[in-house]
Scaffold this motif. Structure first.
Motif: not given
Length: 391
Positions: A345-346, A352-359
């Protein structure tokens, strides 16, 4: 040789296996650059390892249940050593994936057998303590193995980590052969009988807590190194130190979590730890370009996340006390599936979104774990009230 020394040898072996599993998170950016693949593709190495471990370990252990334990752990270590050697010598991303699959097969056999041996050789009344010591080897791999691996990658290249683990694995095989006696295997428990427990609502909910708690953690942890560099603005030279602090906090959190569960109960500890876990993941996305601030958040995040670990392990055994061994085995598979799902999922989030979204996505996973914990707690309270009324 005293039994305690033999248990510590098994703990060191679990440290090696834990390091080989977790190290990819610490050097993800190095692997991505070396193979010329995206961060998301590199992150799937964790997904693949965890899936193979989770699915194949129960099957392999069922097939080898009656085998002598010393022979079994030596066979597992042999697979593990061979896979680490292949990781060092084989070129290309695809062949590295194949080596990770072999490594996961060996790792699953080694870890479960080490826990089994620790319980069998321990003195009466010390079985749980022996198992806890072996489990601490995994925790130590986060504290020492991952940052040490990052330092090795910086100094001589990331592939040399695996040749080092392979050499240590060969030494471990010799020591196991010389010190661990032949130990009879167990009566096999058919897999259908083990999986039948999943039909019980409280068991399914209990395992779901493990899945969403660790899955949420894995979504963010898998991409921690690139996240700290690209989003938090931490200099590459500080990453090894940050991982070391993260690892130390995980051990402290584990110890405090166990103490809290004994002192104040399982559910308050689970609720408190996971709530702090969510807050720290959100704060990590807000605190940037300050080394002290980021390190403080990392410390509290790791502390909170791993305070849940021993508490949840104990919680699982209380849901079905008469089948605690099977429950712990199922929980291990669920935890590996959670690591795989989290990494997958990460990877999708990064692409698809951004690295910053994982948190934020990781925090959502932990929130689901809290929600399920609340449902299970209320079910237990209702059941207890019903029993009291009958009395």
């Amino acid at each position: 040789m005293p039994v305690s020394w033999k248990v510590y040898i098994l703990a060191i072996i679990s440290f090696l296996v834990g390091t080989s599993e977790y190290i990819v998170s610490g050097i993800l950016d190095r692997i991505s650059f070396s193979f010329g693949v995206s961060l998301a593709s590199a992150g799937q190495l964790i997904t693949i390892f965890s899936l193979v471990y989770a699915i194949c370990t129960p099957i392999l252990m069922a097939l080898t249940a009656s085998m002598d334990r010393r022979s079994l752990i030596l066979y597992g270590l042999g697979l593990f050593v061979a896979a680490n050697l292949l990781s060092f010598v084989l070129p290309g991303y695809g062949l590295f994936v194949a080596a990770r699959i072999i490594m996961a097969l060996g790792a699953g056999i080694v870890v479960v057998t080490a826990l089994n041996i620790a319980a069998k050789i321990a003195r009466e009344g010390r079985q749980a303590s022996s198992i806890a010591t072996v489990v601490m080897g995994f925790t130590a791999s986060l504290i020492i193995g991952v940052p040490l691996g990052r330092m090795t990658a910086d100094a001589v290249g990331w592939k040399f980590i695996f040749i080092g683990i392979a050499l240590l694995g060969l030494i471990a095989m010799l020591i196991i052969f010389l010190t661990i006696p032949r130990i009879k295997g167990d009566e096999p428990i058919p897999l259908p009988q083990q999986l039948a427990l999943l039909k019980e609502p409280k068991v399914a909910l209990g395992l779901a807590i493990s899945f969403f708690w660790l899955g949420g953690y894995s979504i963010a942890y898998t991409y921690l190194s690139p996240y700290l560099i690209s989003i938090s603005g931490i200099n590459d030279s500080y990453i090894s130190g940050a991982l070391l602090i993260f690892g130390i906090a995980s051990m402290v959190g584990s110890k405090i979590g166990g103490f809290s569960a004994d002192r104040w109960g399982v559910y308050p500890t689970l609720f408190g730890g996971m709530l702090l876990h969510i807050v720290m993941l959100i704060l990590l996305s807000l605190v940037t370009h300050t080394v002290v601030g980021v390190l403080a958040v990392l410390l509290l995040w790791s502390f909170a996340a791993w305070s849940t670990g021993p508490t949840q392990q104990y919680h699982i055994t209380t849901l079905k006390p008469e089948a605690s061994g099977v429950m712990l085995g199922l929980n291990q598979s669920v935890m590996q599936l959670a690591m795989a799902a989290g990494a997958g999922i990460g990877g999708l989030a990064v692409q698809q979104i951004a690295l910053s979204s994982v948190t934020w996505i990781g925090a959502a996973g932990v929130f689901l774990a809290i929600s399920i914990t609340l449902i299970l707690y209320r079910l237990g309270a209702v059941r207890k009230t019903a029993v009291e009324h009958k009395l």
